[in-house]
Write a protein that holds these residues in place. Structure first.
Motif, short mmCIF file in Angstrom:
data_model
loop_
_atom_site.label_atom_id
_atom_site.label_comp_id
_atom_site.label_asym_id
_atom_site.label_seq_id
_atom_site.Cartn_x
_atom_site.Cartn_y
_atom_site.Cartn_z
N ALA A 147 3.47 -1.19 -10.61
CA ALA A 147 4.21 -1.36 -9.59
C ALA A 147 2.82 -2.60 -8.30
O ALA A 147 3.49 -3.58 -7.61
N ASP A 148 2.04 -1.89 -8.29
CA ASP A 148 0.75 -2.72 -7.44
C ASP A 148 1.14 -4.24 -8.07
O ASP A 148 0.93 -5.49 -6.92
N CYS A 149 0.83 -4.56 -9.20
CA CYS A 149 0.96 -5.66 -9.68
C CYS A 149 2.09 -6.49 -9.51
O CYS A 149 2.10 -7.49 -9.49
N TRP A 150 3.14 -6.16 -9.70
CA TRP A 150 4.47 -6.33 -9.39
C TRP A 150 4.75 -6.69 -7.85
O TRP A 150 5.28 -7.63 -7.75
N ILE A 177 -0.82 4.54 -14.11
CA ILE A 177 -0.66 3.53 -15.00
C ILE A 177 0.17 2.76 -14.20
O ILE A 177 -0.01 1.55 -14.23
N ILE A 178 1.33 3.88 -13.82
CA ILE A 178 2.70 3.08 -13.43
C ILE A 178 2.42 2.96 -12.13
O ILE A 178 2.78 1.50 -11.62
N ALA A 179 1.86 3.27 -11.12
CA ALA A 179 1.35 3.01 -9.56
C ALA A 179 0.51 1.68 -9.88
O ALA A 179 1.36 0.56 -8.69
N LYS A 238 0.18 19.23 -26.18
CA LYS A 238 0.01 19.94 -24.80
C LYS A 238 -1.17 20.36 -24.91
O LYS A 238 -1.62 20.19 -22.85
N VAL A 239 -2.49 20.27 -25.13
CA VAL A 239 -3.21 20.84 -24.24
C VAL A 239 -3.97 19.57 -23.57
O VAL A 239 -4.63 19.48 -22.87
N THR A 240 -3.75 18.01 -24.27
CA THR A 240 -3.85 17.04 -23.00
C THR A 240 -2.38 16.18 -22.30
O THR A 240 -3.12 15.33 -21.76
N ARG A 241 -1.78 17.09 -22.48
CA ARG A 241 -0.59 16.40 -21.81
C ARG A 241 -0.88 16.41 -20.04
O ARG A 241 0.21 15.78 -19.89
N LEU A 242 -0.96 16.84 -19.61
CA LEU A 242 -1.48 17.28 -17.79
C LEU A 242 -1.95 16.29 -17.66
O LEU A 242 -1.71 15.00 -16.31
N ILE A 243 -3.23 15.79 -17.98
CA ILE A 243 -3.66 14.97 -17.70
C ILE A 243 -2.88 14.13 -18.46
O ILE A 243 -3.93 12.53 -17.18
N ALA A 244 -3.04 13.31 -19.57
CA ALA A 244 -2.44 12.59 -19.77
C ALA A 244 -0.92 11.57 -18.76
O ALA A 244 -0.54 10.81 -18.96
N LEU A 245 -0.53 12.51 -18.20
CA LEU A 245 0.82 12.40 -17.53
C LEU A 245 -0.01 11.64 -16.08
O LEU A 245 0.67 11.28 -15.59
N GLY A 246 -0.52 12.82 -15.64
CA GLY A 246 -1.49 11.56 -14.35
C GLY A 246 -2.39 10.14 -15.25
O GLY A 246 -1.47 9.29 -14.11
N PRO A 267 0.85 -1.79 0.13
CA PRO A 267 -0.20 -0.08 0.53
C PRO A 267 0.85 1.11 0.24
O PRO A 267 0.76 2.66 -0.20
N LEU A 268 1.94 1.40 0.32
CA LEU A 268 3.02 2.08 1.24
C LEU A 268 3.22 2.24 -0.58
O LEU A 268 2.93 3.88 -1.28
N VAL A 269 4.15 1.84 -1.35
CA VAL A 269 4.31 1.91 -2.76
C VAL A 269 3.11 2.11 -3.50
O VAL A 269 3.46 3.30 -4.26
N HIS A 270 1.67 1.60 -3.87
CA HIS A 270 0.83 1.93 -4.57
C HIS A 270 0.49 3.13 -4.29
O HIS A 270 0.45 4.23 -5.59
N TYR A 271 0.02 4.09 -2.90
CA TYR A 271 -0.33 5.04 -2.83
C TYR A 271 0.77 6.49 -2.64
O TYR A 271 0.38 7.44 -3.73
N GLY A 272 1.96 6.17 -2.21
CA GLY A 272 2.74 6.45 -2.07
C GLY A 272 3.11 6.82 -3.96
O GLY A 272 3.16 8.58 -4.55
N LEU A 273 3.15 6.29 -5.18
CA LEU A 273 3.46 6.35 -6.19
C LEU A 273 2.50 7.66 -6.77
O LEU A 273 2.19 8.29 -7.61
N HIS A 274 0.78 6.47 -6.22
CA HIS A 274 -0.13 7.33 -6.78
C HIS A 274 -0.17 9.09 -6.48
O HIS A 274 -0.57 10.11 -7.37
#
Length: 103
Positions: free
Chosen positions: A98-101, A93-95, A80-88, A5-12
């Motif tokens: 990591a949780d799946c791993w 997905i990265i978080a 550029k217009v969608t970049r911020l939400i895409a970064l989120g 949970p620390l890794v999962h929510y820490g990354l989120h």
């Protein structure tokens, strides 16, 4: 305490914050909040039965966590217009990956 949970929510919460502070210094809070809106993709969990399963990997299980959806999120990084939400979305997905791993 379990590390998962620390890794999962820490990354989120942490990864979007780091991105906001590094790349959007002047408007880091606004950028951070926009990236946190990516949590909305977790609404697809409501389609699962059971809704929450701590031992289930979200990646390629829930509709908004499929490889096709992830490809769209990556493409959305380009304009550029969608970049911020895409970064989120990508950080989310990265978080989840990591949780799946750690399962």
């Amino acid at each position: 305490m379990e590390i998962r949970p620390l890794v999962h929510y820490g990354l989120h919460f942490g990864l979007p914050l780091v991105i906001a502070l590094l790349f959007y210094k002047k408007q880091w809070l606004k950028s951070y909040i926009i990236m946190l809106l990516a949590f909305a993709i977790d609404l697809d969990h409501l389609l699962a039965n059971p809704v929450f399963d701590p031992n289930r990997c979200s990646i390629n299980f829930h509709p908004l966590h499929t490889y096709y959806a992830i490809a769209v999120y990556i493409i959305l990084l380009i304009p550029k217009v969608t970049r911020l939400i895409a970064l989120g979305l990508v950080a989310h997905i990265i978080a989840d990956t990591a949780d799946c791993w750690l399962i």
